[in-house]
Design a protein around this motif. Structure first.
Motif, PDB file in Angstrom:
ATOM      1  N   LEU A   1      32.921  55.980  31.939  1.00  0.00           N
ATOM      2  CA  LEU A   1      32.663  55.963  33.377  1.00  0.00           C
ATOM      3  C   LEU A   1      33.135  57.256  34.038  1.00  0.00           C
ATOM      4  N   GLU A   2      34.312  57.714  33.645  1.00  0.00           N
ATOM      5  CA  GLU A   2      34.866  58.915  34.257  1.00  0.00           C
ATOM      6  C   GLU A   2      34.052  60.147  33.877  1.00  0.00           C
ATOM      7  N   LYS A   3      33.680  60.257  32.622  1.00  0.00           N
ATOM      8  CA  LYS A   3      32.904  61.429  32.185  1.00  0.00           C
ATOM      9  C   LYS A   3      31.493  61.422  32.768  1.00  0.00           C
ATOM     10  N   GLN A   4      30.946  60.229  33.001  1.00  0.00           N
ATOM     11  CA  GLN A   4      29.616  60.143  33.604  1.00  0.00           C
ATOM     12  C   GLN A   4      29.649  60.412  35.110  1.00  0.00           C
ATOM     13  N   GLY A   5      30.853  60.409  35.679  1.00  0.00           N
ATOM     14  CA  GLY A   5      30.967  60.758  37.087  1.00  0.00           C
ATOM     15  C   GLY A   5      30.880  59.591  38.040  1.00  0.00           C
ATOM     16  N   TYR A   6      31.285  58.423  37.618  1.00  0.00           N
ATOM     17  CA  TYR A   6      31.300  57.261  38.507  1.00  0.00           C
ATOM     18  C   TYR A   6      32.657  57.148  39.204  1.00  0.00           C
ATOM     19  N   ASP A   7      32.647  56.699  40.433  1.00  0.00           N
ATOM     20  CA  ASP A   7      33.875  56.383  41.147  1.00  0.00           C
ATOM     21  C   ASP A   7      34.189  54.897  40.928  1.00  0.00           C
ATOM     22  N   PHE A   8      35.408  54.618  40.494  1.00  0.00           N
ATOM     23  CA  PHE A   8      35.766  53.228  40.243  1.00  0.00           C
ATOM     24  C   PHE A   8      37.264  53.042  40.436  1.00  0.00           C
ATOM     25  N   ASP A   9      37.635  51.851  40.850  1.00  0.00           N
ATOM     26  CA  ASP A   9      39.031  51.436  40.938  1.00  0.00           C
ATOM     27  C   ASP A   9      39.351  50.544  39.742  1.00  0.00           C
ATOM     28  N   VAL A  10      40.636  50.427  39.439  1.00  0.00           N
ATOM     29  CA  VAL A  10      41.074  49.664  38.270  1.00  0.00           C
ATOM     30  C   VAL A  10      42.082  48.615  38.696  1.00  0.00           C
ATOM     31  N   ILE A  11      41.909  47.399  38.192  1.00  0.00           N
ATOM     32  CA  ILE A  11      42.860  46.307  38.405  1.00  0.00           C
ATOM     33  C   ILE A  11      43.117  45.619  37.069  1.00  0.00           C
ATOM     34  N   THR A  12      44.051  44.686  37.072  1.00  0.00           N
ATOM     35  CA  THR A  12      44.306  43.844  35.907  1.00  0.00           C
ATOM     36  C   THR A  12      43.914  42.408  36.208  1.00  0.00           C
ATOM     37  N   ASN A  13      43.904  41.588  35.177  1.00  0.00           N
ATOM     38  CA  ASN A  13      43.636  40.161  35.365  1.00  0.00           C
ATOM     39  C   ASN A  13      44.575  39.541  36.394  1.00  0.00           C
ATOM     40  N   LEU A  14      45.860  39.895  36.303  1.00  0.00           N
ATOM     41  CA  LEU A  14      46.817  39.287  37.224  1.00  0.00           C
ATOM     42  C   LEU A  14      46.595  39.733  38.656  1.00  0.00           C
ATOM     43  N   ASP A  15      46.079  40.942  38.862  1.00  0.00           N
ATOM     44  CA  ASP A  15      45.722  41.361  40.218  1.00  0.00           C
ATOM     45  C   ASP A  15      44.651  40.443  40.795  1.00  0.00           C
ATOM     46  N   LEU A  16      43.636  40.143  39.998  1.00  0.00           N
ATOM     47  CA  LEU A  16      42.575  39.247  40.462  1.00  0.00           C
ATOM     48  C   LEU A  16      43.111  37.843  40.674  1.00  0.00           C
ATOM     49  N   HIS A  17      43.959  37.378  39.755  1.00  0.00           N
ATOM     50  CA  HIS A  17      44.525  36.037  39.903  1.00  0.00           C
ATOM     51  C   HIS A  17      45.314  35.908  41.204  1.00  0.00           C
ATOM     52  N   ARG A  18      46.128  36.908  41.499  1.00  0.00           N
ATOM     53  CA  ARG A  18      46.993  36.815  42.673  1.00  0.00           C
ATOM     54  C   ARG A  18      46.234  36.998  43.978  1.00  0.00           C
ATOM     55  N   ASP A  19      45.131  37.713  43.943  1.00  0.00           N
ATOM     56  CA  ASP A  19      44.364  37.960  45.162  1.00  0.00           C
ATOM     57  C   ASP A  19      42.884  38.013  44.841  1.00  0.00           C
ATOM     58  N   PRO A  20      42.244  36.856  44.669  1.00  0.00           N
ATOM     59  CA  PRO A  20      40.810  36.857  44.349  1.00  0.00           C
ATOM     60  C   PRO A  20      39.956  37.555  45.402  1.00  0.00           C
ATOM     61  N   ALA A  21      40.447  37.600  46.649  1.00  0.00           N
ATOM     62  CA  ALA A  21      39.669  38.215  47.720  1.00  0.00           C
ATOM     63  C   ALA A  21      39.575  39.728  47.577  1.00  0.00           C
ATOM     64  N   LEU A  22      40.342  40.309  46.674  1.00  0.00           N
ATOM     65  CA  LEU A  22      40.264  41.767  46.528  1.00  0.00           C
ATOM     66  C   LEU A  22      38.901  42.220  46.027  1.00  0.00           C
ATOM     67  N   LEU A  23      38.098  41.286  45.494  1.00  0.00           N
ATOM     68  CA  LEU A  23      36.747  41.642  45.054  1.00  0.00           C
ATOM     69  C   LEU A  23      35.840  41.996  46.225  1.00  0.00           C
TER      70      LEU A  23
END
Length: 801
Positions: free
Chosen positions: A511-533
């Motif tokens: 993704l980085e070499k292709q030039g996409y902008d992206f954020d990174v989270i972990t499973n526990l980030d999603l578990h603790r705050d599903p609304a972050l999607l």
């Protein structure tokens, strides 16, 4: 109760210093769910001093601009370093150095204190004479030697009060001492108990008759009678404990087993009372109005670390190192519960009873002080980072990595794409958290773990039972996880395959070499705050994302229903249900079925989670079927290096044509290197409901075959001849031609778009096949409307291993 060896008393300050910088830092700490130190051992708890260096972060992810701390035990000096992992997966020279300490940190050993038991600070009065005493308890031992404490106020050899024990031959023992120096004649030795069988133990002392007796399963097993003058019987100054006793002021001699209904009376129970208590199978509490009932712990909390005393004498207990709840009591047959009985409610089962499982290797929080602090720069790029501890051991240089994820800064704008790390799966496979240090971290890490540290610390995970067979139902979050290291493989030398953190890195790099902008989270980030999607154009699920909570599942479903999109570049996705207890710092997973990764001695009755009381094991059996959310279910797993590639089944599908046309005129097989191992199939995959093998036997009672939802389009698949695959009920069967992986596109009737590649090795294969690279660019454009800023196509060459 004799000592096998003398253990040094190593005291560990368990008070974690937390400095609050005003209200802002308080809010940050709450938001990060920092676990409370409620379950650690006290300083007199027997200890293990680890060899070399071991470390863990105080959390697995941290927003840019925040602070992350590292807890370290090291026998040697080291130099601390932090890097952001670079664009060449296996070349550490490509990593971006963020911090390098200007001097070495000194050696500082912090021991671990494994072993669970219940500590009761308010024991019986030390000096009062015990005219009569009865100890009662149900036990189900998981090991029969050496000496183990069951219900004790006893410190060998100088403060020996009373207790129920198992001796070195697995025999039930009742001891009634003077509270002082150990007296061999104070022991009443009963019969040998049976492993994994509930037994009712009662020890009775009567000073009037000068007799002490032990009863086992309602039968008078043994007694002794004092002759002539003897010292008065007293409790002595030792601490009251359930599941342990101390040896030379060192808490240990842990009971490996299950305990139910422990009680203490200051009178001698009569024969008929004991027989009646046995006949009740742990379902009837003692007479709470009996003034002689000085302590009774029903063990009915089924969660947490506090144990109430129902006798109202305020002898509440605290569980050290947690133990395990939700196992049922002596009356409960966990094997009688139907695997598909969705009506069963453990809270409403009057015959279930209650118990607490203890283990001498229970450890869920090392309790170490933080040794290093890293303030993540506010402008730090999101991604996977590593803290490195550089040191010399036995004349050789070593680098110990501690993986963590940097999220976007709290006030930073969202990127179009959100990439999730399968961090709960990394944790699930961490069978040897204290693996022996090696000079080269580039090593194969089998499912059961690596070579353990020479000090023999605990080794267990969701694929490896506790030392004496107790199923592993939870793991700690404040424990090292070297299995998540940047160089850890899941294959022999020359193959290059991984399924944990390193396996996911290939997608990050692509993704980085292709030039996409992206954020990174972990499973526990999603578990603790599903609304972050919310606000992201697409979520990328990557690698081996096997362990999901209901909050994660529902959060993804709600996001998709609102028009979101998911690119599932993962296999064996959403297979097991987990719960997360941030207060205790644990993740819980109750597996059943040894043929599919469940624990061998688990039963259906024990799959209900302590955290919420709800059914565990497979997500599909818990009301959260993956097919309903992302279109596919796990088809099974296959050994060796037989990874495999896709065969296109719908070459004219728009994902193969828009905006880039993928030409299949030269070959219809794609998704990997021309030769070699670097191929997308990996070792586990997912398929549509319609691709499952026919049931290998009758449909189990209470189960049914669900109907596949409409609209799913298969665009490619991976099939093999003469394969062993699962049917929907997780039973393996042989097929002449079996689907191992389906690649699908699905516009869900309930809302949301899903591309599901169904294979663990998808990311690994991206730079091995230009067709797969073009496909993912098309997928990201169709799902999120984003294009690569610096697109490139790899050549279809021999793999780089």
């Amino acid at each position: 109760m004799k000592s096998d060896r003398k253990l040094p008393v190593i005291r560990l300050d368990l008070v974690r210093l937390v400095v609050f910088h005003g209200l802002v830092m308080l809010m940050i700490a709450l938001a990060l769910h920092v676990a409370k130190p409620v379950c650690r051992a006290d300083p007199a708890h027997s200890s293990i001093e680890l060899q070399g260096l071991h470390a863990y972060p105080d959390r697995e992810s941290v927003p840019a601009g925040d602070v992350i701390r590292f807890h370290v035990s090291s026998q040697v000096p080291y130099r601390f370093q932090v890097t952001r992992l670079g664009l060449r997966v296996d070349e550490r020279s490509s990593d971006e150095s963020i911090l390098l300490a200007d001097k070495e940190s000194p050696a500082h050993v912090q021991p671990i204190h494994p072993g669970s038991y219940v500590r009761v600070k308010n024991g019986l009065p030390a000096d009062a004479e015990l005219k009569a005493l009865t100890l009662e308890c149900w036990v189900r031992p998981w090991k029969l030697k050496p000496w183990q404490g069951i219900l004790t106020q006893h410190d060998y050899p100088d403060r020996c009060g009373y207790g129920l024990f198992l001796d070195a031959e697995g025999r039930a023992v009742f001891s009634i001492g003077s509270g002082g120096v150990f007296d061999q004649d104070s022991l009443v030795i009963g019969p040998k108990l049976n492993r994994l069988q509930w037994h009712h133990l009662v020890g009775v002392w009567n000073s009037t008759t000068k007799t002490a007796a032990i009863w086992v399963d309602g039968k008078h097993a043994a007694e002794w009678q004092a002759k002539g003058k003897f010292l008065p019987r007293r409790a002595g100054p030792a601490e009251l404990r359930i599941g342990a006793y101390s040896d030379q002021d060192m808490i240990g001699r842990f009971f490996d087993g299950d305990i139910a209904m422990p009680a203490i009376y200051t009178r001698a129970l009569m024969r008929d009372e004991i027989i009646e208590r046995f006949s009740m199978r742990g379902l009837k509490e003692p007479d709470l109005k009996d003034p002689a009932l000085v302590a009774f712990w029903p063990l009915d909390e089924e969660q947490g670390v506090k144990v109430r005393d129902a006798s109202r004498n305020r002898r509440e207990g605290e569980i050290i190192n947690l133990g395990t709840w939700m196992i049922g009591g002596p009356s409960f047959d966990g094997g009688s519960i139907g695997r598909y009985d969705t009506n069963y409610d453990p809270g409403a089962d009057s015959d279930r009873g209650h118990g607490l499982r203890l283990a001498s290797d229970d450890l869920y929080d090392c309790g170490w002080k933080a040794a290093e602090t890293f303030h993540v720069p506010k402008n730090a790029k999101t991604g996977i980072y590593a803290a490195w501890f550089n040191f010399e051991l036995e004349g050789k240089p070593h680098r110990y990595p501690v993986t963590f994820v940097v999220n976007k800064a709290r006030d930073a704008p969202r990127a179009p794409l959100l990439l999730m790390c399968s961090s709960t799966t990394w944790r699930a496979y961490s069978g040897t958290p204290f693996a022996r240090n090696v000079p080269d971290e580039n090593r194969n890490w089998p499912t059961g773990g690596q070579v353990n540290d020479a000090a023999n610390p605990p080794v267990y995970c969701f694929y490896r039972d506790h030392a004496h067979g107790q199923p592993t139902y939870k793991l700690g979050l404040h424990i090292p996880w070297p299995v998540a290291g940047p160089d850890v493989r899941y294959s022999q030398s020359g193959v290059g395959y991984s399924h944990l953190m390193r396996g996911e890195r290939f997608t990050h790099v692509w993704l980085e070499k292709q030039g996409y902008d992206f954020d990174v989270i972990t499973n526990l980030d999603l578990h603790r705050d599903p609304a972050l999607l919310n606000g992201y154009k697409a979520l990328i699920i990557n690698g081996h994302d096997e362990y999901w909570s209901a909050r994660m599942y529902d959060g993804l479903d709600q996001y998709l229903k609102k028009g979101g999109a998911a690119a599932v570049l993962s296999g064996n996705t959403m297979f097991w249900r987990i719960t997360v207890d941030d207060e205790l710092g644990t993740i819980e997973c109750r597996k059943y079925g040894p043929t599919i990764g469940g624990r061998a001695l688990a039963n259906v009755g024990e799959i209900y989670h302590s955290f919420d009381g709800k059914r565990g094991s497979l997500m599909r059996n818990c009301g959260f079927p993956p097919w309903k959310n992302i279109g596919l279910e796990c088809s099974g797993w296959w050994g060796g290096n037989n990874n495999g590639m896709y065969t296109v089944t719908a070459p004219r599908h728009f994902l193969f044509r828009e905006p880039e046309r993928i030409d299949f005129s030269d070959r219809v097989v794609f998704g990997g290197a021309k030769n070699g191992y670097r191929r997308a199939g990996g070792h586990e995959g997912d398929i549509r409901l319609s691709s499952f093998a026919p049931p290998t036997g009758p449909i189990p009672a209470g189960a049914f075959l669900p109907n596949e939802p409409p609209g799913i389009e298969t665009i490619a698949n991976l099939k093999r001849d003469n394969v062993r695959v699962l049917d929907y009920f997780a039973r393996f069967g042989q097929q002449e031609t079996g689907s191992l992986v389906d690649m699908i596109y699905w516009e869900r009737p309930q809302g949301g778009k899903v591309f599901n590649a169904g294979a663990i090795g998808f990311g690994w294969a991206l730079d091995a096949d230009p067709k797969l690279t073009k496909l993912l660019r098309n997928v990201l454009y169709q799902l999120a409307g984003v294009k690569a800023r610096t697109p490139y196509d790899p050549e279809w060459l021999e793999p780089v291993k």
